[in-house]
Write an enzyme that holds these catalytic residues in place. Structure first.
Site, short mmCIF file in Angstrom:
data_model
loop_
_atom_site.label_atom_id
_atom_site.label_comp_id
_atom_site.label_asym_id
_atom_site.label_seq_id
_atom_site.Cartn_x
_atom_site.Cartn_y
_atom_site.Cartn_z
N LYS A 187 16.56 -68.20 26.41
CA LYS A 187 17.92 -68.03 25.92
C LYS A 187 18.80 -69.24 26.28
O LYS A 187 18.32 -70.17 26.93
CB LYS A 187 18.49 -66.70 26.44
CG LYS A 187 17.67 -65.48 25.99
CD LYS A 187 17.88 -65.13 24.52
CE LYS A 187 16.80 -64.27 23.91
NZ LYS A 187 16.74 -62.87 24.28
C1 LIG Z 1 16.10 -61.49 24.12
C2 LIG Z 1 16.77 -60.38 23.37
C3 LIG Z 1 17.01 -59.13 23.95
C4 LIG Z 1 16.44 -58.71 25.25
O1 LIG Z 1 16.77 -59.55 26.30
P1 LIG Z 1 15.98 -59.39 27.68
O2 LIG Z 1 16.88 -60.09 28.66
O3 LIG Z 1 14.66 -60.07 27.51
O4 LIG Z 1 15.85 -57.94 27.96
C5 LIG Z 1 17.76 -58.19 23.25
N1 LIG Z 1 18.21 -58.48 22.01
C6 LIG Z 1 17.98 -59.65 21.41
C7 LIG Z 1 18.53 -59.89 20.04
C8 LIG Z 1 17.24 -60.64 22.07
O5 LIG Z 1 16.97 -61.79 21.45
#
Ligand SMILES: *Cc1c(COP(=O)(O)O)cnc(C)c1O
Length: 386
Positions: A187
């Site tokens: 991210k």
């Molecule tokens: C990455 C992601 C999540 C989940 O995030 P985590 O921190 O891995 O639980 C939820 N929604 C979207 C759209 C994502 O890209």
């Protein structure tokens, strides 16, 4: 000499993050403690709204679950969201025994189509979960107006949206019930695994804090005694194990300080791609409104039908040139669990389906140098002209 493989994504961890982790390891306090509290305070300051509370959790999935739980979503309820997302957005609704109403996207933004969201509302609908796809903020003015018209709760899946703005306001600072950010490794900023639940609702914050750690409440104990002894607590609910460690928070404190700089580099790469791809048989990603910030978590192109190559073959051809790509997303309506649970068909989601068959996410991250960006541009041009 072939250059080394350029992966689809890489985190950027600096010496400050490493030093802070070492400091944490030496401190004797490695699980949730002072660094997690500092990270939460810094996060609220970053959003610039002192009335917000930030609650650090070990994933965005956990944060979404806690937010919906605190809002009382449960069996018999429905939650509306987009089919064009990662399964985490929707699975948390099922954890609570509620049902998911998936709707199609607006092809102009790749975010939830709000007219279809409104049409999907029934007397059982309790909440809407917009996803800021790729880091392009959803029109939150329209989401909040829709929610007010129908008495719905709003929980933003902002996993892609740090920092993104709509109408000049940072995602996280809107009048939603809660907003949840992800610090997963790929991210826009990372703690390895981690997330942040942000809310201005004091009762939601209190419930989420309790449920984040086993349903432990020290305040409950406080009701009966003037001073709570250090060992004392009460269990007020069967909570979860969703707290963020200080080791992870140590990374987050420094990543957050660099988040605006990270966004600038990503925006630079996006602008280079936009300019280079003009005239090629592909659709470049939707742009934010003038003056708004796009986090550029993703740079997702859609191949035009005139490209003369399938999406899958295009990704293979880039891979052969040493470049990693991905697809965001295989929409939920195509996955067996969601398809079978709700009897979903591709023709129910024509825009998401059309996009999915043509979408390719290209590498976009701060550790890419100008040479790496040029390599991607050259490869895309060669594959589409060849
Ligand atoms: C990455 C992601 C999540 C989940 O995030 P985590 O921190 O891995 O639980 C939820 N929604 C979207 C759209 C994502 O890209």
């Amino acid at each position: 000499m072939t250059p080394p493989f350029l992966p689809f994504a890489l985190p950027e961890i600096g010496e400050a993050e490493i030093a802070e982790v070492v400091d944490t390891l030496r401190s004797g306090w490695i699980t949730t403690g002072p660094k997690a509290r500092r990270f939460e305070a810094d996060f609220t300051a970053f959003l610039g709204e002192p009335s917000l509370q930030s609650i650090a959790v070990n994933s965005a999935t956990a944060g979404l679950h806690l937010a919906l739980e605190a809002l009382g979503i449960g069996a018999g309820d429905e939650v509306v969201t987009t089919t064009h997302t990662f399964t985490a957005t929707a699975e948390v609704v099922r954890y609570l025994g509620a049902d998911v109403k998936l709707v199609d996207i607006d092809p102009a933004t790749l975010c939830i189509d709000l007219a279809q969201a409104e049409a999907a509302i029934t007397p059982r609908t309790r909440a809407i979960v917009p996803v800021h796809y790729g880091g392009l903020a959803v029109d939150m003015t329209a989401v909040l107006a829709l929610a007010r018209r129908h008495g719905l709760k709003v929980v933003e899946d902002a996993a892609h949206a740090l920092p993104s703005t709509h109408g000049g306001r940072l995602v996280g600072s809107f009048a939603s019930d809660a907003t949840v950010f992800s610090f997963y490794a790929t991210k826009t900023m990372t703690t390895g695994e981690g997330g942040m639940l942000v809310t201005r609702d004091a009762a939601l914050a209190e419930r989420a804090r309790v449920m984040r750690l086993h349903g432990i409440s020290r305040d409950a104990f406080d009701r009966f005694t003037a001073k709570v002894p250090s060992w004392a607590y009460e269990i007020v609910a069967p909570g979860f194990k969703y707290n963020l460690t200080d080791i992870a928070a140590a990374i987050g404190i420094h990543q957050l300080q660099r988040a605006r700089g990270f966004q600038q580099r990503r925006a630079e790469i996006a602008a280079q791609y936009d300019a280079a791809f003009a005239g090629l048989p592909l659709v470049t990603p939707p742009q934010p409104a003038a003056g708004d910030v796009h986090s550029w978590h993703l740079y997702a192109i859609r191949l035009a039908d005139e490209a003369g190559i399938t999406r899958d073959r295009f990704i293979e051809a880039l891979f052969e040139r040493g470049i990693g790509c991905s697809v965001h997303y295989i929409p939920l309506h195509l996955h067996p669990y969601w398809r079978e649970r709700y009897g979903l068909r591709p023709e129910d989601f024509p825009h998401s389906q059309h996009a999915y068959e043509r979408l390719v996410s290209l590498p976009i991250y701060t550790r890419m140098g100008d040479g790496d960006v040029q390599r991607v541009i050259d490869a895309v041009r060669a594959v589409l002209k060849g």
